[in-house]
Enzyme design. Structure first.
Site, PDB file in Angstrom:
ATOM      1  N   ILE A   1      39.400 -27.131  17.340  1.00 42.17           N
ATOM      2  CA  ILE A   1      40.801 -27.273  17.700  1.00 42.17           C
ATOM      3  C   ILE A   1      40.915 -28.532  18.546  1.00 42.17           C
ATOM      4  O   ILE A   1      39.947 -28.980  19.162  1.00 42.17           O
ATOM      5  CB  ILE A   1      41.359 -26.036  18.451  1.00 42.17           C
ATOM      6  N   ASP A   2      42.101 -29.125  18.560  1.00 49.18           N
ATOM      7  CA  ASP A   2      42.291 -30.387  19.267  1.00 49.18           C
ATOM      8  C   ASP A   2      41.962 -30.252  20.747  1.00 49.18           C
ATOM      9  O   ASP A   2      42.128 -29.183  21.349  1.00 49.18           O
ATOM     10  CB  ASP A   2      43.740 -30.865  19.131  1.00 49.18           C
ATOM     11  N   ARG A   3      41.561 -31.357  21.310  1.00 50.99           N
ATOM     12  CA  ARG A   3      41.254 -31.401  22.751  1.00 50.99           C
ATOM     13  C   ARG A   3      42.432 -30.904  23.592  1.00 50.99           C
ATOM     14  O   ARG A   3      42.243 -30.195  24.588  1.00 50.99           O
ATOM     15  CB  ARG A   3      40.905 -32.839  23.141  1.00 50.99           C
TER      16      ARG A   3
ATOM     17  N   ARG B   1      51.345 -29.929  14.257  1.00 49.61           N
ATOM     18  CA  ARG B   1      52.055 -30.991  14.976  1.00 49.61           C
ATOM     19  C   ARG B   1      52.849 -31.881  14.012  1.00 49.61           C
ATOM     20  O   ARG B   1      54.019 -32.212  14.263  1.00 49.61           O
ATOM     21  CB  ARG B   1      51.058 -31.822  15.782  1.00 49.61           C
TER      22      ARG B   1
END
Length: 308
Positions: free
Chosen positions: A144-146, A246
């Site tokens: 998952i994104d930072r 997003r």
């Protein structure tokens, strides 16, 4: 790493135990002593070939694949330094484990920390947990994104890793995210079906856009709560594309609050936020009970403000 270890062309053949593994994870375990940042650079620059073709870090391997790695220069003294994660940080991450059995760990990752080191990041969740738990074999099942918080699956056994990644590829694991988006989403439920294409900026940073040349991508959006200037939605990606939720939000005119990459030019008149308002909230895995992670306090506080 000895200086001469990887200074000639290296060849590897994928066996049945590595079938389905990502090329970056495969090389991490084979190129001992080579920094992860260097391995990612090798992949980006085409110095790693699978069956004579260029690959990306997320390329999945198949039994019998032939991997060629170009000669790697000797590492510098700086690169040889092993990054030591602070004990307090490592233990604080270990304390965020919300599920564990003999093969799987599920962590409630905080926003702001990467899942692994590399590409300018000294370390990530996986390195910290290996240190805190004293378990050299821990592997990310997914990423998952930072800037995203929430549920992250980490395998303790190779068999668990392969099984869960097979589940992900075949759509058997359902992931639900909670996202706070700008504006008032009109439809209570909708399927966003828009192909996504990855590209790079001039500085090498990865971005994604909707494009007919992209890969098929679908996200189910369901409104959880509406506010005057924002909407809380439950988003379930049916495909696993980079930055999918997003970019799909931006595509329908509702970018995520706090997103500095997509839709940051869309006006936000609410309380300034310092994080991406995206949280991996629920996992439905065959054979497991549903695993949930509550919204973090900062997003809860923002929602409370939006209610008044």
């Amino acid at each position: 790493m000895a200086e001469q270890s990887w200074q000639q062309v290296s060849w590897f053949e994928v066996d049945e135990h590595q079938d389905g593994q990502r090329i970056d994870n495969y090389l991490f375990s084979r190129l001992k002593g080579v920094p992860k940042s260097r391995i990612y650079r090798l992949i980006r620059e085409g110095e790693v070939r699978v069956n004579k073709g260029r690959v990306k870090a997320e390329t999945r391997l198949k039994t019998g694949d032939q991997i060629r790695v170009a000669p790697i220069r000797r590492v510098t003294a700086d690169e040889q330094v092993q990054v030591k994660v602070g004990d307090e940080l490592a233990q604080s991450l270990a304390n965020r484990i919300i599920f564990e059995d003999e093969g799987l760990i599920v962590l409630d990752k905080p926003a702001g920390i990467a899942v692994h080191g590399g590409s300018g990041v000294a370390f990530g969740v996986i390195e910290a947990l290996r240190q805190a738990l004293g378990k050299p074999y821990l592997e990310l099942v997914h990423r998952i994104d930072r800037d995203t918080s929430g549920l992250l699956m980490i395998s303790k056994k190779r068999s668990t890793l392969k099984l869960l990644q097979d589940y992900l590829r075949t759509g058997k694991i359902r992931k639900t995210y909670q996202a706070l988006v700008k504006g008032n989403v009109l439809l209570d439920s909708q399927m966003i079906d828009a192909p996504l294409l990855r590209y790079e900026l001039a500085n090498g940073e990865r971005r994604v856009r909707v494009s007919k040349e992209g890969k098929p991508s679908q996200t189910l959006w369901q409104v959880a709560e509406r506010f005057k200037q924002a909407t809380l939605v439950n988003a379930s990606p049916l495909t696993g594309r980079t930055h999918q939720i997003r970019v799909h939000g931006l595509f329908i005119g509702h970018p995520l609050v706090g997103d500095d990459k997509y839709g940051h030019d869309v006006l936000w008149q609410g309380t300034p936020v310092r994080r991406l308002c995206l949280h991996a909230a629920q996992l439905e895995i065959p054979g497991y009970s549903i695993i949930k992670a509550e919204l973090p306090a900062d997003i809860k506080n923002l929602i409370q403000q939006l209610r008044f």
